[in-house]
Design an enzyme around this catalytic site. Structure first.
Site, PDB file in Angstrom:
ATOM      1  N   THR B 137      51.949  -2.175   6.973  1.00 48.01           N
ATOM      2  CA  THR B 137      53.021  -1.381   6.383  1.00 48.01           C
ATOM      3  C   THR B 137      54.087  -1.089   7.417  1.00 48.01           C
ATOM      4  O   THR B 137      53.783  -0.678   8.539  1.00 48.01           O
ATOM      5  CB  THR B 137      52.533  -0.053   5.759  1.00 48.01           C
ATOM      6  OG1 THR B 137      53.683   0.748   5.468  1.00 48.01           O
ATOM      7  CG2 THR B 137      51.650   0.748   6.687  1.00 48.01           C
ATOM      8  N   ILE B 138      55.336  -1.307   7.043  1.00 48.34           N
ATOM      9  CA  ILE B 138      56.442  -0.994   7.960  1.00 48.34           C
ATOM     10  C   ILE B 138      56.577   0.518   8.133  1.00 48.34           C
ATOM     11  O   ILE B 138      57.206   0.970   9.074  1.00 48.34           O
ATOM     12  CB  ILE B 138      57.796  -1.579   7.482  1.00 48.34           C
ATOM     13  CG1 ILE B 138      58.258  -0.961   6.158  1.00 48.34           C
ATOM     14  CG2 ILE B 138      57.728  -3.089   7.371  1.00 48.34           C
ATOM     15  CD1 ILE B 138      59.722  -1.232   5.865  1.00 48.34           C
ATOM     16  N   ASP B 139      55.965   1.287   7.233  1.00 51.90           N
ATOM     17  CA  ASP B 139      56.063   2.749   7.325  1.00 51.90           C
ATOM     18  C   ASP B 139      55.191   3.334   8.439  1.00 51.90           C
ATOM     19  O   ASP B 139      55.369   4.479   8.819  1.00 51.90           O
ATOM     20  CB  ASP B 139      55.649   3.392   5.997  1.00 51.90           C
ATOM     21  CG  ASP B 139      56.646   3.100   4.894  1.00 51.90           C
ATOM     22  OD1 ASP B 139      57.822   2.845   5.214  1.00 51.90           O
ATOM     23  OD2 ASP B 139      56.246   3.099   3.715  1.00 51.90           O
ATOM     24  N   GLY B 182      61.589   4.872   4.653  1.00 51.48           N
ATOM     25  CA  GLY B 182      60.569   5.824   5.057  1.00 51.48           C
ATOM     26  C   GLY B 182      60.552   7.015   4.115  1.00 51.48           C
ATOM     27  O   GLY B 182      61.429   7.860   4.174  1.00 51.48           O
ATOM     28  N   ARG B 183      59.572   7.045   3.238  1.00 52.08           N
ATOM     29  CA  ARG B 183      59.524   8.102   2.232  1.00 52.08           C
ATOM     30  C   ARG B 183      58.917   9.381   2.799  1.00 52.08           C
ATOM     31  O   ARG B 183      59.489  10.453   2.703  1.00 52.08           O
ATOM     32  CB  ARG B 183      58.696   7.612   1.040  1.00 52.08           C
ATOM     33  CG  ARG B 183      58.688   8.531  -0.157  1.00 52.08           C
ATOM     34  CD  ARG B 183      57.884   7.910  -1.291  1.00 52.08           C
ATOM     35  NE  ARG B 183      58.470   6.660  -1.746  1.00 52.08           N
ATOM     36  CZ  ARG B 183      59.396   6.577  -2.693  1.00 52.08           C
ATOM     37  NH1 ARG B 183      59.849   7.671  -3.268  1.00 52.08           N
ATOM     38  NH2 ARG B 183      59.870   5.411  -3.064  1.00 52.08           N
ATOM     39  N   GLU B 238      65.330   7.646   4.406  1.00 48.77           N
ATOM     40  CA  GLU B 238      65.645   7.734   2.980  1.00 48.77           C
ATOM     41  C   GLU B 238      64.900   8.899   2.327  1.00 48.77           C
ATOM     42  O   GLU B 238      65.341   9.447   1.327  1.00 48.77           O
ATOM     43  CB  GLU B 238      65.285   6.418   2.277  1.00 48.77           C
ATOM     44  CG  GLU B 238      63.810   6.045   2.411  1.00 48.77           C
ATOM     45  CD  GLU B 238      63.445   4.705   1.772  1.00 48.77           C
ATOM     46  OE1 GLU B 238      64.329   3.958   1.351  1.00 48.77           O
ATOM     47  OE2 GLU B 238      62.222   4.421   1.709  1.00 48.77           O
ATOM     48  N   LEU B 297      66.835  -5.653   4.508  1.00 49.84           N
ATOM     49  CA  LEU B 297      66.927  -6.431   5.744  1.00 49.84           C
ATOM     50  C   LEU B 297      65.889  -5.973   6.765  1.00 49.84           C
ATOM     51  O   LEU B 297      65.319  -6.777   7.482  1.00 49.84           O
ATOM     52  CB  LEU B 297      68.326  -6.308   6.352  1.00 49.84           C
ATOM     53  CG  LEU B 297      69.491  -6.767   5.470  1.00 49.84           C
ATOM     54  CD1 LEU B 297      70.767  -6.847   6.287  1.00 49.84           C
ATOM     55  CD2 LEU B 297      69.204  -8.096   4.807  1.00 49.84           C
ATOM     56  N   GLN B 298      65.640  -4.663   6.823  1.00 50.50           N
ATOM     57  CA  GLN B 298      64.746  -4.142   7.859  1.00 50.50           C
ATOM     58  C   GLN B 298      63.305  -4.609   7.718  1.00 50.50           C
ATOM     59  O   GLN B 298      62.536  -4.556   8.673  1.00 50.50           O
ATOM     60  CB  GLN B 298      64.807  -2.623   7.912  1.00 50.50           C
ATOM     61  CG  GLN B 298      64.358  -1.922   6.652  1.00 50.50           C
ATOM     62  CD  GLN B 298      64.956  -0.531   6.502  1.00 50.50           C
ATOM     63  OE1 GLN B 298      64.788   0.314   7.354  1.00 50.50           O
ATOM     64  NE2 GLN B 298      65.646  -0.300   5.398  1.00 50.50           N
ATOM     65  N   ARG B 299      62.929  -5.095   6.541  1.00 51.79           N
ATOM     66  CA  ARG B 299      61.554  -5.593   6.427  1.00 51.79           C
ATOM     67  C   ARG B 299      61.496  -7.104   6.221  1.00 51.79           C
ATOM     68  O   ARG B 299      60.410  -7.680   6.287  1.00 51.79           O
ATOM     69  CB  ARG B 299      60.808  -4.879   5.304  1.00 51.79           C
ATOM     70  CG  ARG B 299      61.164  -5.338   3.907  1.00 51.79           C
ATOM     71  CD  ARG B 299      60.341  -4.582   2.873  1.00 51.79           C
ATOM     72  NE  ARG B 299      60.558  -5.123   1.552  1.00 51.79           N
ATOM     73  CZ  ARG B 299      60.344  -4.480   0.413  1.00 51.79           C
ATOM     74  NH1 ARG B 299      59.920  -3.233   0.460  1.00 51.79           N
ATOM     75  NH2 ARG B 299      60.552  -5.044  -0.744  1.00 51.79           N
TER      76      ARG B 299
END
Lengths: 406, 406
Positions: B137-139, B182-183, B238, B297-299
């Site tokens: 996960t990118i998070d 990023g939630r 975000e 784009l970031q992922r």
């Protein structure tokens, strides 16, 4: 120019990934010339000149200049000021006060026009000033140039961004709309086509300002692609407009910002992508619709640059100095394509380039006005440089179903 | 598992730049095991399993698997489906029908919960199934992990993007606000700090969901930076929310989309950046205010990846296969940091990881809640990998003024 003279270099307009290559090209080449006593740089373009905010680049190390050359954005700072005759006269007065013998301005069509007016001021005053315009713009919209430094690296970013966005959209299907910079010329948006590898890859639709944008036709195009592939990736220029020439973005935005040139603000807002996504959601009833606006990343992202662009941006700076000291006239350095792939440089009269805008050739756009042609792919590919990342997919080897519940 | 068995691998949730490394890790490692008869992949995660859309990866070349490993996004396709008990039962029925002996699911916290329920279904049915969750996960929000594969590459993109955006903002000063994914966890937004080199570089302000976002305080922070430096670069998650926990974006958006998990749609729209820019323009009277939303784009950007991330994503896939065949339990592969910089892998119980969310440590955030600490920089730097591009600037050597008109 028999006694050593001072020269001045400045950078104008939107930054690019390689504009500092041109700066380094000017400074490093000029420092080799016995005719050059000092190399000055102006902070923030023409504004730094009129404010006398000058930097002595003769005292900068070659090593640091090489490092700065590889750094994106304008190391001297830039400006959006568009000088009128009075402003150009002020520029000239500062150049005269500092005994500048040659003026180099790296910029787009507005900057070339500034160089033209400053050159005319000097002539009127009978002051010996050699004036050189060095091309730069990610929009690729300077006339008399095969292409302009800065465009290839921005195009590479856009192509890489779409290659990735297409893969993302294939993994989680839906409609994806990305807005790319370009007010009048669609070159950068069209570069999205170079992110495509397989026939069913996106971008499936490309809309540029060279063609009228019709929202109903756009929706038909999206629906047709979505029905065929179950997904749709769209590239859109920020400058798309309706038949009357009105930017599509003005149909949505309540407050529209204008710059010094009277242009509507198109960048730095996600409004156009959001508007188009809403249309697709509401009119086509497609659920997963996502919009991105590439914004400033496409011109300033560090670490995505075309080596061809780097080399050429360096060379136009070098050539400008050579034209200034070995040539006999003012002018704008231009890029001519001489092979597949090779270029040469020529000096065009300032008047031939200044203030003019080039747009995409008809041969680069398909008849429907929603895609590019192979002629454009052939034109752009060598500019993107070496080491372009490539996308691979798994080969289909379906496992026979056992349950077959459907 | 004495007779050769079939195994199944699938990818869930948001794609990353290295999720195919984990896929390749599973497939290439599994194909070495005499215990493995076939390696299947499911298209589009759990949805492909229930629909029996399976791919025989035993028939894929090693070379192409290596090429796919270097390609961003989920090569098998992904899904946002969050299986409930009934759905998990269907998954299990398909696994049983195809005589699958081991199930590998690459994904985030929702995916790990799916693996947990499927494992429980198999146990209830007394069916021998080894279930492994592979982190992604990118998070960076999986518990029991120093960090998660996919995050380092996304963090590298964010750091490079801010390095460039800072240079652009320095050339054409104003306020720049960029919204990062990023939630609940601010790790990826915080990564923007690694784009900073000189003390006056941006991002000057960083806001993450771990702290309450107060619009008035934000405006005060921006004003104070702008007054000091003449410009301000801001990184915003975000998922920033007010004191009541309501996302700031809901204060603007007229229509808010919810996903299957009941979450508000935060990505794929530029609304939050535009809202914050409007606030700065209207309340602070600053003219040049620009907003970007990094979006997909970031992922998925192709060509911006951390080699450390690639290596680890490959290894968690490999380790999962080793745990499945040499170990004795189901579990989730986790990453432990063992040196500066070195990691090792451990198998955590599925229940320990499933459905839980990690957020940033307090030690990673400054007291004012608008920046990161050196502890975070030290944590993140080795993850970004080798060859990080660097930004250089010209050294100050001011030319004395001659006209001094001011």
């Amino acid at each position: 120019m028999t006694t050593p003279t001072k020269i001045l270099v400045a950078q104008g307009g939107g930054p690019t990934a390689v504009i500092n290559q041109s700066l380094a090209g000017v400074v490093l080449e000029a420092r080799k010339f016995p005719q050059v006593a000092k190399v000055y740089g102006a902070h923030h373009g023409v504004r730094g000149i009129v404010n006398e905010e000058l930097l002595d680049l003769t005292q900068e190390t070659s090593h640091n200049l090489e490092m700065v050359a590889r750094t994106p954005s304008s190391a001297l700072g830039s400006t959006r000021d568009k000088p009128d005759a009075k402003y150009c006269h002020e520029i000239f007065e500062v150049l005269r006060a500092h005994e500048i013998g040659a003026f180099f301005y790296v910029g787009g069509n507005d900057s070339s026009d500034t160089v033209r007016i400053v050159a005319e001021e000097a002539e009127k005053a009978n002051y010996p000033l050699r004036c050189l315009h060095i091309p730069k713009t990610i929009d690729n919209d300077l006339v008399h140039n095969d292409h302009t430094p800065g465009f290839p690296s921005a195009a590479r970013f856009v192509a890489q961004a779409f290659a990735g966005a297409n893969l993302d959209n294939a993994a989680l299907p839906g409609v994806y709309v990305a807005v790319v910079m370009g007010r009048h010329a669609g070159f950068l948006t069209a570069a999205s086509a170079l992110g495509k590898k397989f026939p069913d890859d996106g971008p499936h639709l490309i809309y540029v300002p060279e063609r009228t944008f019709d929202v109903d036709q756009f929706l038909k195009d999206v629906k047709s692609t979505y029905d065929r592939l179950g997904r749709c990736v769209v590239a859109v220029s920020e400058g798309i407009h309706d038949a009357s020439g009105a930017p599509i973005i003005t149909k949505l935005a309540s407050q529209v910002e204008h710059d010094a040139h009277g242009n509507v603000q198109l960048s730095g807002t996600g409004a156009l992508a959001d508007l188009l996504c809403e249309e697709v959601k509401n009119k086509l009833g497609i659920k997963r619709v996502r919009g991105d606006t590439f914004g400033y990343l496409q011109r300033s992202f560090i670490g995505c640059v075309s080596d061809v662009d780097q080399r050429e941006a360096r060379e136009v700076g070098e050539k400008a100095v050579q034209y200034a000291f070995w040539g006999e006239t003012n002018g704008s350095v231009t890029i001519k394509r001489t092979g597949f792939y090779s270029v040469d440089y020529e000096l065009a009269p300032l008047r031939a380039v200044a203030g003019k805008t080039r747009v995409m050739d008809d041969a680069f756009l398909n008849e429907a006005g929603n895609d590019v042609t192979d002629a454009f792919r052939l034109y752009l590919r060598p500019l993107l440089g070496s080491g372009m990342p490539d996308a691979f997919r798994l080969r289909p080897n379906a496992v026979p179903k056992v349950l077959n519940k459907d």
